[in-house]
Design a protein around this motif. Sequence first.
Motif, PDB file in Angstrom:
ATOM      1  N   ALA A  10      36.886  43.706  46.120  1.00 56.36           N
ATOM      2  CA  ALA A  10      38.203  43.715  45.477  1.00 56.36           C
ATOM      3  C   ALA A  10      39.034  42.496  45.866  1.00 56.36           C
ATOM      4  N   GLU A  11      38.854  42.018  47.079  1.00 55.48           N
ATOM      5  CA  GLU A  11      39.615  40.845  47.523  1.00 55.48           C
ATOM      6  C   GLU A  11      39.326  39.634  46.640  1.00 55.48           C
ATOM      7  N   PHE A  13      38.619  39.591  43.494  1.00 53.32           N
ATOM      8  CA  PHE A  13      39.308  39.719  42.220  1.00 53.32           C
ATOM      9  C   PHE A  13      40.826  39.645  42.386  1.00 53.32           C
ATOM     10  N   ASN A  14      41.350  40.224  43.457  1.00 54.50           N
ATOM     11  CA  ASN A  14      42.794  40.139  43.673  1.00 54.50           C
ATOM     12  C   ASN A  14      43.242  38.697  43.869  1.00 54.50           C
ATOM     13  N   TYR A  17      43.348  37.100  40.442  1.00 51.60           N
ATOM     14  CA  TYR A  17      44.506  37.504  39.639  1.00 51.60           C
ATOM     15  C   TYR A  17      45.820  37.000  40.236  1.00 51.60           C
ATOM     16  N   SER A  57      40.216  45.183  33.530  1.00 51.13           N
ATOM     17  CA  SER A  57      41.041  43.989  33.744  1.00 51.13           C
ATOM     18  C   SER A  57      42.501  44.295  33.395  1.00 51.13           C
ATOM     19  N   SER A  78      40.511  45.546  40.928  1.00 47.39           N
ATOM     20  CA  SER A  78      41.681  44.783  41.355  1.00 47.39           C
ATOM     21  C   SER A  78      42.966  45.588  41.222  1.00 47.39           C
ATOM     22  N   GLU A  79      43.732  45.651  42.288  1.00 48.75           N
ATOM     23  CA  GLU A  79      45.032  46.309  42.265  1.00 48.75           C
ATOM     24  C   GLU A  79      45.980  45.614  41.296  1.00 48.75           C
ATOM     25  N   GLU A  99      42.612  52.351  39.923  1.00 50.57           N
ATOM     26  CA  GLU A  99      41.954  51.336  40.728  1.00 50.57           C
ATOM     27  C   GLU A  99      40.697  51.967  41.303  1.00 50.57           C
TER      28      GLU A  99
END
Length: 202
Positions: A10-11, A13-14, A17, A57, A78-79, A99
Amino acid sequence: MEKPTKSLDAEFFNEMYQRNEDPWDFENSPYEREKYEATLRAIPNPVYDNAFEIGCSNGVLSEKLARRCKHLLAVDASEIATENARKRLVDFQSVEVREMIVPNNFPNENFDLILFSEVGYFLSREDLAITKDKMINALLPKGHLLMVHWTPIVEEFPLTGDEVHELFIESAGNEKSDPLIHLYGRREDQYRLDLFEKKPEL
């Protein structure tokens, strides 16, 4: 550059973004627009009772998909992406955005449509195999699984789009043990699309 062997977290993708709220230009790209149109045309039924979109997304495709679903569960790792999707889909009472990181997390529900688009190559081969089994188990008999993935090689992704799709093709066939039927396949210059149906229970 050697391709990674672990799923992207997830990191990853975060951070993407944070740099750009629409990193793949889902909003404005002619490529994405054409691919979305092809995706929606490939979905056989006009309406589905309970659909599951893995990798929503910022919700651009979710918004189009929601018009054909009585209920849609849209998830992303991703949050930031899920928060943006919630804002976009706020007027769609039938859509739930969560999420969620597959296969570590997976809904305890059954679906008549699962959309697995532009996310499989972020997973390791092992995690993809686990995800595939969970998706098939969650799919109702005669339910549809639609997959769409970019096919050019990206070194920072563990898998290619073709590798993702071929793993699912292996579960589709004429043997009784094959849980899926391959209904339709389409290949364009930069992506491929494959539609499957879960075999009815005997």
